[in-house]
Design an enzyme around this catalytic site. Structure first.
Site, PDB file in Angstrom:
ATOM      1  N   CYS A 164      -1.532   1.377   7.217  1.00  0.00           N
ATOM      2  CA  CYS A 164      -0.693   1.957   7.573  1.00  0.00           C
ATOM      3  C   CYS A 164      -0.804   3.695   7.716  1.00  0.00           C
ATOM      4  O   CYS A 164      -2.316   3.915   7.295  1.00  0.00           O
ATOM      5  CB  CYS A 164       1.050   2.112   7.288  1.00  0.00           C
TER       6      CYS A 164
ATOM      7  N   ALA B 236      -0.957   6.655   4.875  1.00  0.00           N
ATOM      8  CA  ALA B 236      -1.235   6.030   3.882  1.00  0.00           C
ATOM      9  C   ALA B 236      -1.650   5.408   3.085  1.00  0.00           C
ATOM     10  O   ALA B 236      -2.625   4.898   2.508  1.00  0.00           O
ATOM     11  CB  ALA B 236      -0.104   6.994   3.173  1.00  0.00           C
ATOM     12  N   GLY B 237      -1.090   3.961   3.426  1.00  0.00           N
ATOM     13  CA  GLY B 237      -1.475   2.556   2.728  1.00  0.00           C
ATOM     14  C   GLY B 237      -0.792   2.349   1.695  1.00  0.00           C
ATOM     15  O   GLY B 237      -1.606   1.749   0.791  1.00  0.00           O
TER      16      GLY B 237
ATOM     17  N   SER C 198       3.003   2.928   1.383  1.00  0.00           N
ATOM     18  CA  SER C 198       4.791   2.433   1.653  1.00  0.00           C
ATOM     19  C   SER C 198       4.344   1.557   2.461  1.00  0.00           C
ATOM     20  O   SER C 198       4.943   0.409   2.763  1.00  0.00           O
ATOM     21  CB  SER C 198       5.438   3.865   1.991  1.00  0.00           C
ATOM     22  N   ARG C 199       4.796   2.339   3.730  1.00  0.00           N
ATOM     23  CA  ARG C 199       5.010   0.999   4.789  1.00  0.00           C
ATOM     24  C   ARG C 199       4.252  -0.146   4.316  1.00  0.00           C
ATOM     25  O   ARG C 199       4.608  -1.902   5.061  1.00  0.00           O
ATOM     26  CB  ARG C 199       4.929   1.587   6.640  1.00  0.00           C
TER      27      ARG C 199
END
Length: 233
Positions: A22, A24-25, A27-28
């Site tokens: 995602c 930022a790697g 959260s999602r």
């Protein structure tokens, strides 16, 4: 979650890898991997998330995704849109946006049972026998603390009895016009106009003391429960 699980599993089972990413790697993508671990290894959210953080300490699933993962766990890692838990969650999310919504999404409403057939128990208006909802539309809740939950009211009004005198259900298609543009109001029978109960997007307190949000409640003494019997000749 179901689609991503199949994609990751296919890659891993084939001896390959799957890239989950995602912006930022943190959260999602972490949410998807946590869901995969939960389903693949039959883990609870806390344990699956802990395992992921032990490998990638900077992951940080936001509170909204964490809530969804806990719901996923409660549904045995299956996205079951017919589950009362899922329906209640979906209604709660809509409540957060109401009344900014121009209209309530159509998929939120259960099919009007008067216009469909089913073998499950139905609930009808006691006055005119118009079918109102089916058993699968009932959104159960934990029984509250009874009289102690109403301590803000006069003591003379407290009975000490813990019981639910209303059915809290998901919205049904015949309610749609009554819900447009208002936060609360009465629920009337679509055939005889008899008062059945009320609704409130802000929630309401059940007779057992439990607060339910949002609340679409029909009183027990205004409806009859009907079972279909299969009689063999």
């Amino acid at each position: 979650m179901d689609t991503s699980f199949r994609f990751i599993k296919e890659g891993v089972d084939g001896g390959r890898a799957a890239l989950v990413h995602c912006q930022a790697g943190r959260s999602r993508s972490a949410t998807i991997v946590t869901a995969y671990l939960m389903k693949r290894y039959k883990l609870g959210f806390t344990e699956a998330y802990h395992r992921l953080k032990s490998l990638k300490p900077d992951v940080q699933v936001n509170s909204g995704f964490e809530e969804q993962l806990c719901l996923y766990e409660a549904m045995q890692c299956e996205v079951d849109t017919s589950s009362p838990l899922y329906k209640q969650y979906r209604l709660t999310k809509i409540t957060e946006k109401y009344p900014e919504l121009q209209k309530v999404p159509r998929e939120v409403f259960a099919v009007d049972p008067a216009h469909s057939s089913s073998s499950e128990a139905s609930y009808r208006c006691r006055k005119c026998s118009r079918t109102l909802f089916r058993g699968s539309s009932i959104l159960s809740h934990l029984v509250g603390e009874g009289a102690s939950a109403f301590s803000h009211k006069k003591a003379s009004n407290l009975t000490g009895e813990v019981q639910c005198t209303s059915y809290f259900i998901e919205p049904v298609q015949w309610m749609e016009q009554a819900l447009l543009g208002v936060m609360d109001g009465q629920l009337l029978c679509p055939k005889c106009n008899c008062k059945l109960g009320s609704f409130s997007w802000c929630g309401d307190q059940c007779s057992c003391g439990r607060w339910v949000t949002p609340a679409f409640q029909l009183h027990h003494n205004r409806v009859d429960k009907i079972w279909q019997l299969n009689i063999m000749k």
